[in-house]
Design a protein around this motif. Structure first.
Motif, PDB file in Angstrom:
ATOM      1  N   THR A 107       0.790  -1.230   0.000  1.00  0.00           N
ATOM      2  CA  THR A 107       0.000   0.000   0.000  1.00  0.00           C
ATOM      3  C   THR A 107       0.822   1.280   0.000  1.00  0.00           C
ATOM      4  OG1 THR A 107      -0.118  -0.057   2.421  1.00  0.00           O
ATOM      5  CG2 THR A 107      -1.907  -1.112   1.218  1.00  0.00           C
ATOM      6  N   MET A 108       2.020   1.256   0.555  1.00  0.00           N
ATOM      7  CA  MET A 108       2.743   2.505   0.767  1.00  0.00           C
ATOM      8  C   MET A 108       3.325   3.093  -0.514  1.00  0.00           C
ATOM      9  SD  MET A 108       1.979   3.100   3.731  1.00  0.00           S
ATOM     10  CE  MET A 108       2.731   4.707   3.584  1.00  0.00           C
ATOM     11  N   GLY A 109       3.380   2.333  -1.576  1.00  0.00           N
ATOM     12  CA  GLY A 109       3.874   2.880  -2.826  1.00  0.00           C
ATOM     13  C   GLY A 109       2.845   3.687  -3.591  1.00  0.00           C
ATOM     14  N   ARG A 110       1.603   3.657  -3.139  1.00  0.00           N
ATOM     15  CA  ARG A 110       0.529   4.303  -3.894  1.00  0.00           C
ATOM     16  C   ARG A 110       0.741   5.810  -4.035  1.00  0.00           C
ATOM     17  NH1 ARG A 110      -5.640   3.001  -2.372  1.00  0.00           N
ATOM     18  NH2 ARG A 110      -4.746   0.906  -2.477  1.00  0.00           N
ATOM     19  N   THR A 111       1.140   6.461  -2.962  1.00  0.00           N
ATOM     20  CA  THR A 111       1.381   7.901  -3.029  1.00  0.00           C
ATOM     21  C   THR A 111       2.522   8.220  -3.973  1.00  0.00           C
ATOM     22  OG1 THR A 111       0.674   8.069  -0.714  1.00  0.00           O
ATOM     23  CG2 THR A 111       1.779   9.970  -1.649  1.00  0.00           C
ATOM     24  N   ALA A 112       3.546   7.373  -3.969  1.00  0.00           N
ATOM     25  CA  ALA A 112       4.683   7.576  -4.871  1.00  0.00           C
ATOM     26  C   ALA A 112       4.250   7.438  -6.328  1.00  0.00           C
ATOM     27  CB  ALA A 112       5.802   6.592  -4.547  1.00  0.00           C
ATOM     28  N   VAL A 113       3.364   6.481  -6.605  1.00  0.00           N
ATOM     29  CA  VAL A 113       2.837   6.311  -7.969  1.00  0.00           C
ATOM     30  C   VAL A 113       2.084   7.560  -8.396  1.00  0.00           C
ATOM     31  CG1 VAL A 113       1.187   5.032  -9.402  1.00  0.00           C
ATOM     32  CG2 VAL A 113       2.713   3.789  -7.875  1.00  0.00           C
ATOM     33  N   ILE A 114       1.276   8.100  -7.500  1.00  0.00           N
ATOM     34  CA  ILE A 114       0.504   9.315  -7.792  1.00  0.00           C
ATOM     35  C   ILE A 114       1.442  10.490  -8.042  1.00  0.00           C
ATOM     36  CG2 ILE A 114      -1.070  11.018  -6.786  1.00  0.00           C
ATOM     37  CD1 ILE A 114      -2.436   8.638  -5.354  1.00  0.00           C
ATOM     38  N   ASP A 115       2.453  10.660  -7.182  1.00  0.00           N
ATOM     39  CA  ASP A 115       3.393  11.773  -7.343  1.00  0.00           C
ATOM     40  C   ASP A 115       4.150  11.681  -8.665  1.00  0.00           C
ATOM     41  OD1 ASP A 115       2.669  12.884  -4.935  1.00  0.00           O
ATOM     42  OD2 ASP A 115       4.375  12.078  -3.815  1.00  0.00           O
TER      43      ASP A 115
END
Length: 376
Positions: free
Chosen positions: A40-48
């Motif tokens: 789950t924690m990579g989701r913000t990085a994908v968005i950025d």
């Protein structure tokens, strides 16, 4: 017939450093690539990184679940990861593959651009020509699964004795958070960490200090299969959050979020979120900032600092109450302001904020406003 390649991307670091995109583009030279996030924690990085159309982030799946899903329609799988050390990276791949519980043709690309980075071949059925070509393209050595397994099993694993399960955790450093299945349960105090459970309850740590409230939130857990992480969830410096437009409707929606950090994304269309708990507030503030959604955070100063840097919407309010009272105030707000429901509609956010503050004022519990949780 074109080769079908499935890619599982794990964690924010491999994305933040640009290697997820680079490797996916590279693999596209060898076949048709489909990629999805594992964890789950990579989701913000994908968005950025504006990679939502490249890496599927819609489903909240564990890495092992993403592997199982992609194995159905692909000829070969690649697991992309950037652990904080060789040991943690190798251990991650080993544990994930054990959790899959089925034979899959998997190649792990671990810590590209580092001196100890490696390509781990987890299957004997992998096309050796493809494997060697990828190794040359990335200038990374190939390591056999037998070699990695030997290293990992010497440093990790678990044993059962006298009704207890003892699990060793490799690659830890004093001062790091200990997160088990997404819940922080303690802090590392030694370079050797062992977690001990009885009847699916964590009862003790060697080389770590237990956070009692974390164990209460965690409840029962199978320590042999649990996902254990230590340290920060996102360590990259100089993160540039991607800001997206938020469109409100005539009916403004406010949401109550209580110690449930991994559920934050489903509230990105809300107009305001009330979060309870220091780490939940930090993560919800950071994530929802990208969707232009303010929060009202109820904290008590017991922050575990799960990210290196956190962002806060200009209209957000962080309220720090007396130590140990954030849960009590949270329950009071849930009952009196939300009528025991997760969400409600309001006419005016300013009036709603006043309603929250009036509830806290009437409780008699002292509080102060915190401009920013991460001060260092």
């Amino acid at each position: 017939m074109s080769l079908k390649i499935g890619v599982i991307v794990h964690g924010p670091t491999i994305i933040d450093k640009g290697y997820a995109k680079k490797i996916i583009n590279l693999l596209s030279n060898y076949g048709v690539v489909s990629a999805r996030l594992g964890g789950t924690m990579g989701r913000t990085a994908v968005i950025d990184a504006s990679l939502e159309n490249v890496i599927n982030i819609e489903d909240k799946l564990l890495p092992s679940q993403s592997i199982e899903l992609l194995s159905e329609d692909n000829d070969i799988l690649f697991l992309l990861n950037y652990g904080k050390s060789m040991i943690t990276g190798h251990t991650f791949g080993y544990k994930v593959l054990n959790n899959v519980g089925m034979d899959v043709d998997l190649i792990q690309i671990e810590r590209p651009d580092t001196s100890d980075g490696a390509i781990i071949c987890w299957s004997d059925n992998v096309d050796k020509t493809l494997l060697n070509n990828i190794s040359k393209d990335l200038n990374m050595p190939i390591v056999s699964s037998n070699e990695v397994t030997s290293i990992v099993e010497n440093l990790t694993g678990y044993n059962k004795e006298e009704g207890l399960i003892k699990r060793k955790i490799a690659g830890v450093s004093p001062g790091e958070n200990i997160m088990l299945n997404g819940t922080i349960i303690g802090r590392v105090t030694s370079s050797n960490l062992e977690i001990i459970a009885q009847d699916n309850q964590i009862i003790k740590m060697s080389g770590g200090k237990i956070k009692k409230h974390g164990l209460e939130k965690l409840g029962k857990v199978d320590l042999t299969k649990a996902i254990v992480k230590t340290g920060l969830l996102r360590k990259t410096n100089n993160i540039k959050p991607r800001l997206m437009k938020h469109i409100s409707t005539d009916k403004l929606t406010v949401v109550y979020l209580d110690h449930a950090a991994e559920d934050i994304y489903q509230y990105r269309n809300a107009d305001l979120v009330v979060s309870v708990g220091d780490d939940t507030t930090l993560l919800s503030s950071d994530i929802l900032y990208r969707f232009n959604v303010p929060i009202i955070g109820i904290t008590d100063g017991d922050l575990d600092k799960v990210v290196l840097e956190g962002f806060k919407h200009d209209d957000s309010i962080i309220i720090q109450v007396e130590s140990g009272y954030d849960d009590i105030i949270g329950e009071m707000i849930f009952k009196k302001v939300f009528s025991n429901k997760i969400s409600r509609n309001v006419d005016d956010l300013v009036e709603f904020k006043k309603e929250i503050l009036d509830t806290i004022d009437n409780s008699g519990i002292s509080y102060k406003f915190v401009d920013k949780q991460l001060l260092d």
